[in-house]
Design a protein around this motif. Structure first.
Motif, short mmCIF file in Angstrom:
data_model
loop_
_atom_site.label_atom_id
_atom_site.label_comp_id
_atom_site.label_asym_id
_atom_site.label_seq_id
_atom_site.Cartn_x
_atom_site.Cartn_y
_atom_site.Cartn_z
N GLY A 1 13.84 -15.26 -1.37
CA GLY A 1 13.45 -15.96 -0.16
C GLY A 1 12.90 -15.10 0.96
O GLY A 1 12.73 -15.57 2.08
N PHE A 2 12.59 -13.84 0.66
CA PHE A 2 12.03 -12.95 1.69
C PHE A 2 10.68 -13.49 2.17
O PHE A 2 9.98 -14.20 1.46
N ASP A 3 10.32 -13.09 3.40
CA ASP A 3 9.05 -13.48 4.00
C ASP A 3 7.96 -12.44 3.80
O ASP A 3 6.77 -12.75 3.91
N ALA A 4 8.35 -11.20 3.53
CA ALA A 4 7.38 -10.10 3.47
C ALA A 4 7.95 -8.96 2.66
O ALA A 4 9.14 -8.92 2.33
N VAL A 5 7.08 -8.00 2.37
CA VAL A 5 7.45 -6.81 1.61
C VAL A 5 7.07 -5.57 2.41
O VAL A 5 5.99 -5.50 3.00
N GLU A 6 7.98 -4.60 2.41
CA GLU A 6 7.67 -3.27 2.95
C GLU A 6 7.64 -2.29 1.78
O GLU A 6 8.68 -1.81 1.33
N PRO A 7 6.46 -1.99 1.24
CA PRO A 7 6.37 -1.04 0.13
C PRO A 7 6.37 0.40 0.66
O PRO A 7 5.54 0.77 1.50
N ASP A 8 7.29 1.21 0.15
CA ASP A 8 7.46 2.57 0.65
C ASP A 8 6.76 3.58 -0.26
O ASP A 8 6.38 3.28 -1.39
N ASN A 9 6.60 4.80 0.28
CA ASN A 9 5.97 5.91 -0.44
C ASN A 9 4.54 5.57 -0.86
O ASN A 9 4.14 5.72 -2.02
N MET A 10 3.78 5.13 0.14
CA MET A 10 2.40 4.67 -0.08
C MET A 10 1.36 5.73 0.25
O MET A 10 0.19 5.41 0.43
N ASP A 11 1.79 7.00 0.33
CA ASP A 11 0.84 8.06 0.67
C ASP A 11 1.01 9.28 -0.24
O ASP A 11 0.89 10.42 0.19
N PRO B 1 -2.81 14.85 -9.98
CA PRO B 1 -4.00 15.11 -9.15
C PRO B 1 -4.51 13.83 -8.49
O PRO B 1 -5.63 13.37 -8.76
N LEU B 2 -3.71 13.28 -7.60
CA LEU B 2 -4.07 12.01 -6.97
C LEU B 2 -5.16 12.21 -5.92
O LEU B 2 -5.12 13.17 -5.15
N LYS B 3 -6.09 11.28 -5.89
CA LYS B 3 -7.18 11.29 -4.91
C LYS B 3 -6.97 10.16 -3.91
O LYS B 3 -6.23 9.21 -4.16
N ALA B 4 -7.69 10.26 -2.79
CA ALA B 4 -7.63 9.19 -1.78
C ALA B 4 -8.03 7.85 -2.38
O ALA B 4 -7.43 6.82 -2.08
N ALA B 5 -9.02 7.86 -3.26
CA ALA B 5 -9.47 6.62 -3.89
C ALA B 5 -8.37 6.01 -4.76
O ALA B 5 -8.24 4.78 -4.84
N ASP B 6 -7.56 6.85 -5.41
CA ASP B 6 -6.44 6.35 -6.21
C ASP B 6 -5.44 5.63 -5.31
O ASP B 6 -4.92 4.57 -5.67
N GLN B 7 -5.19 6.22 -4.14
CA GLN B 7 -4.23 5.61 -3.23
C GLN B 7 -4.73 4.29 -2.68
O GLN B 7 -3.98 3.31 -2.59
N LEU B 8 -5.99 4.25 -2.30
CA LEU B 8 -6.57 2.99 -1.80
C LEU B 8 -6.47 1.89 -2.86
O LEU B 8 -6.08 0.75 -2.55
N ARG B 9 -6.80 2.24 -4.07
CA ARG B 9 -6.76 1.24 -5.16
C ARG B 9 -5.33 0.73 -5.36
O ARG B 9 -5.11 -0.47 -5.50
N TYR B 10 -4.38 1.65 -5.38
CA TYR B 10 -3.00 1.26 -5.63
C TYR B 10 -2.42 0.46 -4.46
O TYR B 10 -1.75 -0.56 -4.66
N ASN B 11 -2.69 0.89 -3.24
CA ASN B 11 -2.17 0.17 -2.09
C ASN B 11 -2.72 -1.25 -2.02
O ASN B 11 -2.00 -2.20 -1.68
N ARG B 12 -3.98 -1.40 -2.35
CA ARG B 12 -4.57 -2.74 -2.37
C ARG B 12 -3.96 -3.59 -3.49
O ARG B 12 -3.80 -4.80 -3.33
N LEU B 13 -3.63 -2.95 -4.60
CA LEU B 13 -2.96 -3.68 -5.67
C LEU B 13 -1.61 -4.22 -5.20
O LEU B 13 -1.27 -5.40 -5.42
N ILE B 14 -0.84 -3.39 -4.52
CA ILE B 14 0.48 -3.82 -4.02
C ILE B 14 0.31 -4.96 -3.01
O ILE B 14 1.06 -5.95 -3.03
N ALA B 15 -0.68 -4.84 -2.13
CA ALA B 15 -0.94 -5.92 -1.17
C ALA B 15 -1.28 -7.22 -1.88
O ALA B 15 -0.81 -8.30 -1.50
N LYS B 16 -2.09 -7.13 -2.92
CA LYS B 16 -2.47 -8.34 -3.66
C LYS B 16 -1.27 -8.96 -4.36
O LYS B 16 -1.13 -10.19 -4.39
N LEU B 17 -0.40 -8.14 -4.93
CA LEU B 17 0.80 -8.68 -5.58
C LEU B 17 1.63 -9.49 -4.59
O LEU B 17 2.16 -10.56 -4.94
N ALA B 18 1.75 -8.98 -3.37
CA ALA B 18 2.51 -9.71 -2.35
C ALA B 18 1.78 -10.98 -1.94
O ALA B 18 2.37 -12.07 -1.89
N HIS B 19 0.51 -10.87 -1.63
CA HIS B 19 -0.25 -12.03 -1.16
C HIS B 19 -0.33 -13.13 -2.22
O HIS B 19 -0.27 -14.32 -1.89
#
Length: 264
Positions: free
Chosen positions: A141-151, A160-178
């Motif tokens: 019944g939560f209203d929102a998600v706070e995903p941690d360790n997003m950087d 060897p993570l790149k900035a593009a990898d992080q953007l892609r993953y963070n957007r994936l997590i946002a989509k899962l919530a939405h």
């Protein structure tokens, strides 16, 4: 010439629509949409100890695994919105699903006992695991998600993570919530705020005042989205004036994130 009966009907329809769309003065999201927290909302962040549901604030951020549906329900009875804390960028060895993560996606320790960075490039492995976690938040019944360790890309993760990898993953997590009707916050990751502000509903930040970074969060404020902010080492006299001027939702907490808080 306008027909008087049609004109009267149109006026009645307009009046009905206007009445129906006038927002309640206490509402902080559009009717029928996911929660959209606005700048300046007070909050409580408690990830350890027995949850004290008596703190008089409209928003609580609590652990998604540790807290049962009954706690979320109790907070909702007091008209509080409730955020589900999850670690999405790091593995934690005490979680009930820890054994489902293959060793190949586990990297270096992230500085906290029992935690290791995840290889966020491996969305084939991580997406179903994170989807199950967000499902848990929704079911409780939560209203929102706070995903941690997003950087992770800015840390020594063992990958060897790149900035593009992080953007892609963070957007994936946002989509899962939405996709599940939940709001989602961007945790820290200040450098990517310009690219991610449209994908997230609010921000959660630690220690922007200590490191003179709070202005980096202003894209969220400009977009009408809350910034939930904590400091651990600075006294409130060192950051609250700036926080109020920037419309941040700020407080002083201890590192263990128990009940104690000192709000601005």
């Amino acid at each position: 010439m306008r027909h008087p009966i049609l004109l009267a009907a149109l006026l009645l329809l307009l009046a009905a629509c206007t009445t129906a769309t006038v927002p309640d003065k206490d509402a902080d999201e559009p009717s029928g949409a996911r929660w959209q927290p606005r700048p300046g909302l007070a909050w409580q962040w408690q990830l350890s100890g027995r949850i004290d549901t008596s703190v008089d604030v409209p928003v609580y951020d609590i652990d998604g695994f540790d807290q049962p549906e009954a706690t979320v329900t109790a907070l909702h009875r007091e008209d509080r919105k409730v955020i589900c804390y999850l670690s999405t960028g790091a593995w934690e060895d005490w979680r009930p699903d820890a054994g489902k993560f293959p060793k190949s996606v586990l990297g270096r320790g992230n500085g906290w006992e029992g935690e290791r960075w995840l290889d966020i490039r491996r969305t084939d492995v991580l997406e179903p695991l994170m989807a199950a976690r967000v499902d848990m938040c929704r079911e409780k019944g939560f209203d929102a998600v706070e995903p941690d360790n997003m950087d992770g890309y800015r840390n020594r993760t063992g990958f060897p993570l790149k900035a593009a990898d992080q953007l892609r993953y963070n957007r994936l997590i946002a989509k899962l919530a939405h996709d599940r009707g939940l709001a989602v916050g961007l945790k820290n990751d200040l450098d990517q705020i310009p690219e991610l502000v449209d994908d997230f509903d609010f921000a959660v930040n630690e220690q922007c005042a200590q490191y003179d970074e709070c202005a980096d969060l202003l894209p969220f404020i400009a977009a009408g989205k809350a910034v939930f902010h904590v400091e651990y080492e600075l006294p409130t006299g060192r950051f609250c004036a700036e926080s109020r001027s920037l419309k941040l939702s700020s407080m002083l907490k201890k590192y263990e994130l128990g009940v104690w808080r000192r709000a601005c």
